[in-house]
Design a protein around this motif. Sequence first.
Motif, PDB file in Angstrom:
ATOM      1  N   VAL A 238      -3.966 -10.587   5.038  1.00 42.18           N
ATOM      2  CA  VAL A 238      -4.787  -9.738   4.255  1.00 42.18           C
ATOM      3  C   VAL A 238      -5.531 -10.487   3.085  1.00 42.18           C
ATOM      4  N   ASN A 239      -4.566 -10.998   2.406  1.00 45.89           N
ATOM      5  CA  ASN A 239      -5.338 -11.982   1.248  1.00 45.89           C
ATOM      6  C   ASN A 239      -6.452 -12.520   1.517  1.00 45.89           C
ATOM      7  N   ALA A 240      -6.335 -13.311   2.599  1.00 48.40           N
ATOM      8  CA  ALA A 240      -7.436 -14.115   3.112  1.00 48.40           C
ATOM      9  C   ALA A 240      -8.716 -13.167   3.520  1.00 48.40           C
ATOM     10  N   TRP A 241      -8.161 -12.141   4.390  1.00 53.04           N
ATOM     11  CA  TRP A 241      -9.459 -11.269   4.965  1.00 53.04           C
ATOM     12  C   TRP A 241     -10.197 -10.598   3.671  1.00 53.04           C
ATOM     13  N   LEU A 242      -9.468 -10.445   2.629  1.00 54.63           N
ATOM     14  CA  LEU A 242     -10.383  -9.867   1.719  1.00 54.63           C
ATOM     15  C   LEU A 242     -11.480 -10.602   1.017  1.00 54.63           C
ATOM     16  N   TYR A 243     -11.587 -11.929   1.475  1.00 57.76           N
ATOM     17  CA  TYR A 243     -12.775 -12.623   0.873  1.00 57.76           C
ATOM     18  C   TYR A 243     -13.887 -12.188   1.801  1.00 57.76           C
ATOM     19  N   ASP A 244     -13.741 -12.300   2.825  1.00 54.81           N
ATOM     20  CA  ASP A 244     -15.013 -12.133   3.591  1.00 54.81           C
ATOM     21  C   ASP A 244     -14.888 -11.419   5.092  1.00 54.81           C
ATOM     22  N   HIS A 245     -13.741 -10.633   5.319  1.00 55.85           N
ATOM     23  CA  HIS A 245     -13.595  -9.702   6.292  1.00 55.85           C
ATOM     24  C   HIS A 245     -13.538 -10.061   7.800  1.00 55.85           C
ATOM     25  N   ASP A 246     -12.975 -11.489   7.898  1.00 54.19           N
ATOM     26  CA  ASP A 246     -12.878 -11.903   9.211  1.00 54.19           C
ATOM     27  C   ASP A 246     -12.040 -10.950  10.100  1.00 54.19           C
TER      28      ASP A 246
ATOM     29  N   VAL B  56       5.448  -3.691   3.193  1.00 53.53           N
ATOM     30  CA  VAL B  56       4.187  -4.803   3.030  1.00 53.53           C
ATOM     31  C   VAL B  56       3.377  -4.671   4.236  1.00 53.53           C
ATOM     32  N   GLY B  57       4.165  -4.775   5.384  1.00 53.06           N
ATOM     33  CA  GLY B  57       3.582  -4.647   6.679  1.00 53.06           C
ATOM     34  C   GLY B  57       2.499  -3.423   6.824  1.00 53.06           C
ATOM     35  N   ALA B  58       3.158  -2.269   6.436  1.00 53.48           N
ATOM     36  CA  ALA B  58       2.187  -0.670   6.702  1.00 53.48           C
ATOM     37  C   ALA B  58       1.288  -0.678   5.775  1.00 53.48           C
ATOM     38  N   ILE B  59       1.499  -1.244   4.450  1.00 54.58           N
ATOM     39  CA  ILE B  59       0.235  -1.225   3.588  1.00 54.58           C
ATOM     40  C   ILE B  59      -0.716  -2.382   3.908  1.00 54.58           C
ATOM     41  N   SER B  60      -0.519  -3.585   4.408  1.00 54.92           N
ATOM     42  CA  SER B  60      -1.422  -4.477   4.895  1.00 54.92           C
ATOM     43  C   SER B  60      -2.219  -3.787   5.961  1.00 54.92           C
ATOM     44  N   ALA B  61      -1.701  -3.170   6.903  1.00 55.06           N
ATOM     45  CA  ALA B  61      -2.315  -2.490   7.994  1.00 55.06           C
ATOM     46  C   ALA B  61      -3.373  -1.277   7.438  1.00 55.06           C
ATOM     47  N   GLY B  62      -2.933  -0.671   6.425  1.00 56.98           N
ATOM     48  CA  GLY B  62      -3.534   0.274   5.833  1.00 56.98           C
ATOM     49  C   GLY B  62      -5.048  -0.352   4.994  1.00 56.98           C
ATOM     50  N   ILE B  63      -4.624  -1.406   4.580  1.00 58.13           N
ATOM     51  CA  ILE B  63      -5.814  -2.102   3.850  1.00 58.13           C
ATOM     52  C   ILE B  63      -7.028  -2.666   4.875  1.00 58.13           C
ATOM     53  N   VAL B  64      -6.601  -3.251   5.700  1.00 60.44           N
ATOM     54  CA  VAL B  64      -7.669  -3.686   6.862  1.00 60.44           C
ATOM     55  C   VAL B  64      -8.247  -2.534   7.543  1.00 60.44           C
TER      56      VAL B  64
ATOM     57  N   GLY C 257      -7.663  -1.553  -6.685  1.00 59.28           N
ATOM     58  CA  GLY C 257      -7.574  -2.909  -7.276  1.00 59.28           C
ATOM     59  C   GLY C 257      -8.590  -3.887  -6.421  1.00 59.28           C
ATOM     60  N   PHE C 258      -9.001  -3.372  -5.507  1.00 57.94           N
ATOM     61  CA  PHE C 258      -9.980  -4.051  -4.568  1.00 57.94           C
ATOM     62  C   PHE C 258     -11.301  -3.341  -4.356  1.00 57.94           C
ATOM     63  N   GLY C 259     -11.729  -2.313  -5.277  1.00 63.56           N
ATOM     64  CA  GLY C 259     -12.775  -1.518  -5.171  1.00 63.56           C
ATOM     65  C   GLY C 259     -12.761  -0.505  -3.992  1.00 63.56           C
ATOM     66  N   GLU C 260     -11.536  -0.219  -3.502  1.00 59.73           N
ATOM     67  CA  GLU C 260     -11.659   0.494  -2.411  1.00 59.73           C
ATOM     68  C   GLU C 260     -11.850   2.109  -2.542  1.00 59.73           C
ATOM     69  N   HIS C 261     -11.807   2.661  -3.495  1.00 62.41           N
ATOM     70  CA  HIS C 261     -11.981   3.988  -3.866  1.00 62.41           C
ATOM     71  C   HIS C 261     -13.375   4.496  -4.131  1.00 62.41           C
ATOM     72  N   LEU C 262     -13.783   5.441  -3.562  1.00 65.42           N
ATOM     73  CA  LEU C 262     -15.118   5.980  -4.141  1.00 65.42           C
ATOM     74  C   LEU C 262     -14.949   7.141  -5.286  1.00 65.42           C
TER      75      LEU C 262
ATOM     76  N   LEU D 259     -10.207   8.505  -1.789  1.00 61.11           N
ATOM     77  CA  LEU D 259      -9.204   7.360  -1.699  1.00 61.11           C
ATOM     78  C   LEU D 259      -9.677   6.542  -0.446  1.00 61.11           C
ATOM     79  N   ASN D 260      -9.676   5.178  -0.592  1.00 59.09           N
ATOM     80  CA  ASN D 260     -10.002   4.142   0.571  1.00 59.09           C
ATOM     81  C   ASN D 260     -11.232   4.575   1.308  1.00 59.09           C
ATOM     82  N   ALA D 261     -12.180   5.006   0.576  1.00 59.06           N
ATOM     83  CA  ALA D 261     -13.425   5.265   1.350  1.00 59.06           C
ATOM     84  C   ALA D 261     -14.288   4.184   1.535  1.00 59.06           C
ATOM     85  N   ARG D 262     -14.087   3.127   0.602  1.00 54.22           N
ATOM     86  CA  ARG D 262     -14.696   1.866   0.902  1.00 54.22           C
ATOM     87  C   ARG D 262     -13.688   0.719   1.403  1.00 54.22           C
ATOM     88  N   GLN D 263     -14.530  -0.218   1.803  1.00 57.30           N
ATOM     89  CA  GLN D 263     -13.753  -1.621   2.220  1.00 57.30           C
ATOM     90  C   GLN D 263     -13.102  -2.246   1.269  1.00 57.30           C
ATOM     91  N   PHE D 264     -11.998  -2.592   1.304  1.00 54.12           N
ATOM     92  CA  PHE D 264     -11.131  -3.163   0.369  1.00 54.12           C
ATOM     93  C   PHE D 264     -11.648  -4.617   0.372  1.00 54.12           C
TER      94      PHE D 264
END
Length: 652
Positions: free
Chosen positions: A243-251, A315-323, A573-578, A635-640
């Motif tokens: 996920v840390n890598a995904w946060l850069y360009d959403h591969d 960590v796994g559940a939150i990671s899936a929630g982020i993507v 923390g990653f601009g995810e909330h509206l 909450l979580n209305a925008r892409q992390f």
Amino acid sequence: MTVREITASVPTGPPPTWAVLQRRLFDELDGAWRTFRDRYTEPDGRLRFRGTIDDRDGADDFYEAFFNWPALYRLGGADDLLPAVKLHWEGVTRQLTELGLFHDEFERGYDWFHQGEALLMFYGICAADPADQRFRERAIRFAEQYLPQSPTGNYDPRIKAIRAPHNGSDGPRPGLGPQWDDRFGGEQSTMRPYGLPLHDVPGIAEWNDLADEELAVRMGHHMRDRLGRGDTAVNLAVTALVVNAWLYDHDPRLASWVREYVDAWREKSDAAGAMPDNVGLSGKVGEYHDGRWFGGHYGWTWPHGVHSVGAAALVGAISAGIVEGDVDRLDLARRPLDQVWEQRRTGLRSDPEATRRPGWAHAPGPGDGRPVNTLPTRLGLDGWFDHQPAQVAYWTWLWWFGMRQEDRARLEALRDHSGYDWTMVHAFRDKEEAGHEPPWLAYLDGVNPDYPEQALRMALSQVAHRTALMAADEKGAHDMGADDDGLDLHKWQRLNPVVTEVLTQLTTGAPQTLYNGGLPLARVRYDDLDAARPGLPPDVAALVEHLDANGTTLELVNLGSSRTRRLRLLAGGFGEHLITAVHWNEAGGAYPGDSHDHHLTAGGEVARSAPVQDNTIHLTLPPGRRIRIRLDMRLNARQFAHHTSPTTSRRP
């Protein structure tokens, strides 16, 4: 869309004590990390260490000395802290490569209970400076080691599992290393408190049996063949790396892998009716444990139980929630916590069974010999055992990330049956620099108003304590490992003077980052617009007073007497909330309350409101001014995403 800009106009008056203490803590930390650097590191950033490391263990300890330094910078630490942190990461990485533990700047292969700890420093650097192309390249390269097409072969897409408990840049590494594969003897005093790694090895019924050399060899071979292959629950911490890598360009390849791997564990959990800790190379749960869902490496039986399984599931559940941008997979994290909760009992803090005795000594409960509610941490062939007070951080994270009422109910049940006062602030700092969730949660609920001041004083005392320990360390200027006193790789962690738990809670409205591999999340974060860098500007203090599923209430104060400070407030923390609307106070009337009037009212002030529909607002704080804000949020209305600090022209 034009960014909403708001200017604070209410005079601060006598400076709030919490604000003065918060800025003092920033100042003390600025001197403390420099002292540590000067005494324990070389000019190229590496730690002062001379010697060798003969097994796979130890790499995490080098990074853990700096684990929260990037977090301090992101909160508002000194300008030169970020380049210092990068220097230390690169110096330590070269050092570990020379010691034979790293290849291609990454762990050659070890368990993810420890790798997760080591990576906190790296994740923090990436979040603090996403524009650094060197760390971006590293983040992507590290994550790709776990994709199905990777030449490392860490992941088996056929069974949707990681192939070994020890894995990394060398791929899946069979066994547990030379330390234990050939023999596991009873002379290992540090491992004795955790008991037998396997409870069903013929001829071995208790720890003392390992004094027999033949039985010690037998245990080692069983560990190699049964604990040293296949997937294990703590590998879920790999998801944060991806996920840390995904946060850069959403591969999409990265998001797909996180989704697939987490869902595979969810499916196995549903089938077992419990959170399993082991998967064989055929894809079957319990393949090397007579069909049992427990018994895997760093699993339910040995050595830490829910401490490792629960953290990895979160960590796994939150990671899936982020993507995914939702919280639908939090069932994975609920399962292990519910399992131990169902087995709770009333016990004593002095319970001799406890394997985490240092944690008990500082537990936020009554004195020794007083009853508290305890939960089993481990499960063996004879049932649940090793009862200890609950790690409130895990239930806190479950509620905090999802903001679901069912998880709030879990947290309240934990509080009501804990047996101790959740408003008390106890002075301690453990390895994870966490544990003060109960009084913080009580503060957010409006029943512990003194928490900010008490917690900040406690944090200041911890900085002073570690600074004194460094000053008294006569060997501080010498290389560790240069004498015959024994190798203590945890010394650096114990002396690390940087404390961020309280600052994280009070300024960002988040719990301390999950120590075994969590990403640095926040309800709100800040950027200094004039300095074009992350963190609170100088002189500015922030206090998140309340948060819920619909928004956040906070106060900002400029304690300075001459400089206007401008900052960007980012929702998440990653601009995810509206942010859908903002309400704030101006000098002149009474602030209208909502369901949390005690946090929003401020006599003699005028209420203002405005729509936003963005994840950002800009705030201007003239000297000696404060502002209280209520942010209505989805909450979580925008892409992390990793967010760089906005580049703006400096103002005089």
